[in-house]
Design an enzyme around this catalytic site. Sequence first.
Site, short mmCIF file in Angstrom:
data_model
loop_
_atom_site.label_atom_id
_atom_site.label_comp_id
_atom_site.label_asym_id
_atom_site.label_seq_id
_atom_site.Cartn_x
_atom_site.Cartn_y
_atom_site.Cartn_z
N SER A 137 0.86 -1.20 0.00
CA SER A 137 0.00 0.00 0.00
C SER A 137 0.89 1.24 0.00
CB SER A 137 -0.87 0.01 1.25
OG SER A 137 -1.45 1.28 1.45
N TYR A 150 -2.01 -0.84 10.28
CA TYR A 150 -2.03 -1.36 8.90
C TYR A 150 -0.83 -0.80 8.13
CZ TYR A 150 -3.85 -1.43 4.01
OH TYR A 150 -4.03 -1.58 2.65
N1 LIG Z 1 -8.54 -0.98 -2.08
C1 LIG Z 1 -7.58 -0.12 -1.76
O1 LIG Z 1 -7.78 1.10 -1.78
C2 LIG Z 1 -6.20 -0.61 -1.40
C3 LIG Z 1 -5.17 0.34 -1.30
C4 LIG Z 1 -3.90 -0.09 -0.96
C5 LIG Z 1 -3.65 -1.43 -0.74
N2 LIG Z 1 -4.66 -2.33 -0.85
C6 LIG Z 1 -4.35 -3.74 -0.59
O2 LIG Z 1 -4.78 -4.52 -1.69
C7 LIG Z 1 -5.11 -5.83 -1.25
C8 LIG Z 1 -6.51 -6.17 -1.71
O3 LIG Z 1 -7.39 -5.18 -1.22
P1 LIG Z 1 -8.90 -5.04 -1.70
O4 LIG Z 1 -9.22 -3.62 -1.62
O5 LIG Z 1 -9.13 -5.79 -2.97
O6 LIG Z 1 -9.62 -5.78 -0.47
P2 LIG Z 1 -11.04 -6.46 -0.33
O7 LIG Z 1 -11.96 -6.04 -1.41
O8 LIG Z 1 -11.43 -6.23 1.08
O9 LIG Z 1 -10.70 -8.00 -0.55
C9 LIG Z 1 -9.88 -8.68 0.36
C10 LIG Z 1 -9.82 -10.14 -0.05
O10 LIG Z 1 -8.98 -10.83 0.87
C11 LIG Z 1 -9.71 -11.94 1.44
N3 LIG Z 1 -9.18 -12.09 2.80
C12 LIG Z 1 -9.19 -11.16 3.79
N4 LIG Z 1 -8.62 -11.66 4.88
C13 LIG Z 1 -8.25 -12.93 4.58
C14 LIG Z 1 -7.62 -13.98 5.31
N5 LIG Z 1 -7.27 -13.80 6.58
N6 LIG Z 1 -7.37 -15.16 4.69
C15 LIG Z 1 -7.74 -15.34 3.40
N7 LIG Z 1 -8.34 -14.39 2.66
C16 LIG Z 1 -8.59 -13.21 3.24
C17 LIG Z 1 -11.17 -11.51 1.36
O11 LIG Z 1 -12.06 -12.59 1.33
P3 LIG Z 1 -12.69 -13.23 2.68
O12 LIG Z 1 -13.19 -12.07 3.48
O13 LIG Z 1 -13.76 -14.17 2.21
O14 LIG Z 1 -11.58 -13.95 3.33
C18 LIG Z 1 -11.15 -10.82 -0.01
O15 LIG Z 1 -11.19 -11.78 -1.03
C19 LIG Z 1 -4.96 -5.81 0.28
O16 LIG Z 1 -3.70 -6.30 0.63
C20 LIG Z 1 -5.05 -4.33 0.61
O17 LIG Z 1 -4.39 -4.02 1.82
C21 LIG Z 1 -5.93 -1.96 -1.17
#
Ligand SMILES: NC(=O)c1ccc[n+]([C@@H]2O[C@H](COP(=O)([O-])OP(=O)(O)OC[C@H]3O[C@@H](n4cnc5c(N)ncnc54)[C@H](OP(=O)(O)O)[C@@H]3O)[C@@H](O)[C@H]2O)c1
Length: 259
Positions: A137, A150
Amino acid sequence: MELDLSGNVALVTGASRGIGLAAVCALQREGATVAAVARAASPDLEATGATIVCADLASPDGADEVIAAVERAHGRLDLLVNNVGGGARLSLAPFGQLEDADWQDAWETNAMSTIRATRTALPLLARHGGAIVNVSSIGARKPDGPPLAYNVAKAALTAFSGAAAELAASGIRINTVSPGPTRTAMWESETGLGGKLAAALGAPIEAIVAGTPEQVTMVTGRLSEPEEVADLICFLLSDRAANITGADYLIDGGAIRTV
Ligand SMILES: NC(=O)c1ccc[n+]([C@@H]2O[C@H](COP(=O)([O-])OP(=O)(O)OC[C@H]3O[C@@H](n4cnc5c(N)ncnc54)[C@H](OP(=O)(O)O)[C@@H]3O)[C@@H](O)[C@H]2O)c1
């Protein structure tokens, strides 16, 4: 650009929605066979036809279960996308109010999930030479302010690509993709950052999302789309990036403009 990932088996963690789901689809479009992990499958993930493994990667046994299932299903692993992140206790509280459990949850979800999955996958990845992308991130580069636990865990995750020299000896590349705000449940759901900010400020989530590019100085004026992050991940996994390892790529609409 043709990335041609055919013949490769890829594993994407955190794949039921958002960036992980977009990565599954992008890898399949490039010809890879994909296995996907989340704690629970989603209809969107089921529709991809990927091999689905349900496991909690924030728990000590999660990685063993997942890698064993991938080996049983496909007999090999070439590409690993460590995308799990966030956390059940993702908190906007100031430092003085963060408890051990908040730090532990952030560490297990954002750092140990990737470290364990990578360590467990190493023997398989090393068989044919492989590539890893960790999803960190911009909070790792600019950790001031919430969500502090985080951001600190993501900073450790970005530093984990310090394993690049050791992994190169086994023919494995490791890179980091660091998104800024991206249009996923992390912003658009009530339990995500957007929802928590909305509750704290007494504003609708839509207003928070709309104001975020200006708030974090994204000079493109918009959030990233998960598919854009997925394209960068695919490029870094492909042989087009064969001489890139140990690097951290921002995809943040120009929010961080430093050299
Ligand atoms: N969206 C943003 O603005 C943003 C910005 C910077 C970085 N990121 C990073 O990008 C990555 C993806 O983010 P996203 O926004 O796509 O998140 P998201 O929509 O919340 O999706 C998270 C995914 O991870 C799974 N997950 C969460 N905890 C888990 C666990 N303990 N074991 C296995 N699966 C798990 C969730 O499914 P379940 O809940 O079913 O397990 C879901 O499939 C993350 O690392 C996040 O920190 C996102």
